[in-house]
Design a protein around this motif. Structure first.
Motif, mmCIF file in Angstrom:
data_model
loop_
_atom_site.group_PDB
_atom_site.id
_atom_site.type_symbol
_atom_site.label_atom_id
_atom_site.label_comp_id
_atom_site.label_asym_id
_atom_site.label_seq_id
_atom_site.Cartn_x
_atom_site.Cartn_y
_atom_site.Cartn_z
ATOM 1 N N ASP B 21 -7.825 8.298 -17.545
ATOM 2 C CA ASP B 21 -7.060 7.774 -16.405
ATOM 3 C C ASP B 21 -7.989 7.342 -15.266
ATOM 4 O O ASP B 21 -7.794 6.298 -14.647
ATOM 5 C CB ASP B 21 -6.084 8.837 -15.884
ATOM 6 N N ARG B 99 -0.639 2.558 -6.002
ATOM 7 C CA ARG B 99 0.654 3.013 -6.541
ATOM 8 C C ARG B 99 0.909 2.388 -7.910
ATOM 9 O O ARG B 99 1.254 3.083 -8.880
ATOM 10 C CB ARG B 99 1.786 2.677 -5.562
ATOM 11 N N GLU B 103 1.014 4.611 -11.341
ATOM 12 C CA GLU B 103 2.263 4.633 -12.128
ATOM 13 C C GLU B 103 2.011 4.118 -13.539
ATOM 14 O O GLU B 103 2.497 4.692 -14.517
ATOM 15 C CB GLU B 103 3.354 3.811 -11.415
ATOM 16 N N GLY B 106 0.786 6.718 -15.670
ATOM 17 C CA GLY B 106 1.691 7.836 -15.889
ATOM 18 C C GLY B 106 1.463 9.053 -15.009
ATOM 19 O O GLY B 106 1.871 10.163 -15.361
ATOM 20 N N PHE B 107 0.788 8.884 -13.865
ATOM 21 C CA PHE B 107 0.687 10.010 -12.912
ATOM 22 C C PHE B 107 2.097 10.387 -12.456
ATOM 23 O O PHE B 107 2.961 9.507 -12.313
ATOM 24 C CB PHE B 107 -0.156 9.600 -11.697
ATOM 25 N N ASP B 108 2.354 11.677 -12.210
ATOM 26 C CA ASP B 108 3.740 12.003 -11.821
ATOM 27 C C ASP B 108 3.996 11.635 -10.359
ATOM 28 O O ASP B 108 3.068 11.426 -9.569
ATOM 29 C CB ASP B 108 4.099 13.448 -12.186
ATOM 30 N N ALA B 109 5.273 11.512 -10.024
ATOM 31 C CA ALA B 109 5.680 10.896 -8.753
ATOM 32 C C ALA B 109 5.069 11.599 -7.530
ATOM 33 O O ALA B 109 4.632 10.938 -6.574
ATOM 34 C CB ALA B 109 7.203 10.861 -8.646
ATOM 35 N N ALA B 110 5.020 12.943 -7.549
ATOM 36 C CA ALA B 110 4.485 13.668 -6.389
ATOM 37 C C ALA B 110 2.999 13.364 -6.197
ATOM 38 O O ALA B 110 2.521 13.189 -5.071
ATOM 39 C CB ALA B 110 4.695 15.179 -6.576
ATOM 40 N N ASP B 111 2.265 13.287 -7.314
ATOM 41 C CA ASP B 111 0.831 12.977 -7.222
ATOM 42 C C ASP B 111 0.611 11.545 -6.725
ATOM 43 O O ASP B 111 -0.302 11.294 -5.928
ATOM 44 C CB ASP B 111 0.152 13.156 -8.593
#
Lengths: 233, 233
Positions: B21, B99, B103, B106-111
């Protein structure tokens, strides 16, 4: 006409402005600076010439002050970029402009030769050793400007103008590659600057050169701390 | 996936290269750097991002290392020149690019929000105070790069690119005029740089900032000696 020997930039400016011949030579410099197709180069502007004049006076107190000032005013009057193939001719061309200007103002022949030879022989890229006290002082005074805080200003801005990087992030101190100061500005300290004091031809110039080189080493040491890799000093 | 916290640039590079990533985010950065119409800006290149990443990790050890590295890699991904009227939008635009990239990976929304808010709020010109430990560390880490030997490199080369003079030869320390860092590079120390340590939001950042500001003062002191006019420090 004699000019009292100035001891700082203010008294130097006053001495210059009391002498119509020196004012005329400064006009020649200003005319060339204004015509320079490279635009204003802060490493070779009038302020540089005035500092070189002051140090030329300090390093050759036995030379008439107005001749030292004349030589410093016109030493870089023809300024060619570092990457110009005719760069090594800049001091010869400056000497030619100076000869015409000095003859025009009625300087006597021996003084014209003294000043013009000093200008011709001052440059680093030409590699000449000046034969007179004025020549030696002018060369040292000009080399002092390549060191210390002023040298740092000039080196970093020249690097920026030539599109160099500050340093090689993979090998900032060239441990595993050849030095290349066109690609990496910091390499210029090792290809040229740190060795300059030992090329100085006057005792006082060498002493001041060492002080200014010590400041450059302090800069490299600080940079090394920030990069996590100390320089080989 | 967790990344071990690196302690120097070599272990940082290893950590980055062990994480697909982060490699992908670095590709986003490289793509933007290659497309930059200003050409290569050594003050905002990949090496700058890596140093900011290392200091972000040091200043926020409690934040997951890969998020600190992600934020540092992309904090300047949209780079606008200092004299661009949209300059203050650079960090908002960088956050937008970040952003999309996070996204995509696939990083999660909070991160994603944590990293992008830190990027949006890091910039000096925007004047925001970050609300998170990551944001505070990123802002301080980026400000450290404006100080010390690196800050000197960046300030002098930016000045050269903008066509500023090093200083006002008639009044280098602005005793009798307003400060003007577009005209005189040395003025920038007084309009911005020397005050930066006191804007730092972390204890360790402030401490390192003061060390680096002390080096800038040493530079100004040396310059003053060479000019025969000491700075008001």
């Amino acid at each position: 006409m004699s000019t009292p020997a100035p001891t700082d930039l203010a008294s130097l400016r006053a001495a210059l402005e009391a002498d119509p011949d020196l004012i005329a030579l400064r006009e020649v410099l200003r005319h060339h600076l204004a015509e320079d197709p490279q635009g204003e180069d802060p490493g070779h502007d009038e302020a540089h010439c005035m500092r070189v004049a002051l140090w030329t006076l300090r390093l050759a107190p036995e030379v008439p002050a107005r001749l030292a000032i004349a030589a410093a005013l016109l030493h870089d009057v023809v300024n060619l970029p570092k990457d110009d193939p005719a760069r090594h001719e800049a001091s010869t061309r400056s000497a030619k402009v100076a000869r015409a200007a000095l003859e025009e103002r009625g300087f006597d022949a021996a003084d014209v030769t003294l000043v013009c030879d000093a200008i011709r022989d001052h440059s680093f890229s030409r590699g000449a050793t000046p034969a007179t006290a004025l020549g030696r002082a002018l060369q040292d005074a000009d080399r002092l400007e390549a060191l210390g805080a002023l040298g740092l200003c000039r080196t970093l801005s020249t690097g920026a103008r030539m599109g160099a990087r500050y340093f090689d992030p993979a090998d900032p101190w060239a441990a595993r590659r050849e030095l290349d100061d066109r690609a990496f500005t910091v390499d210029h300290f090792f290809t040229k600057l740190l060795a300059l004091p030992e090329t100085m031809l006057t005792e006082r110039g060498r002493e001041e050169g060492r002080k200014r080189a010590a400041f450059l080493r302090a800069f490299l040491g600080q940079l090394g701390e920030e990069l996590g890799a100390l320089p080989p000093l």
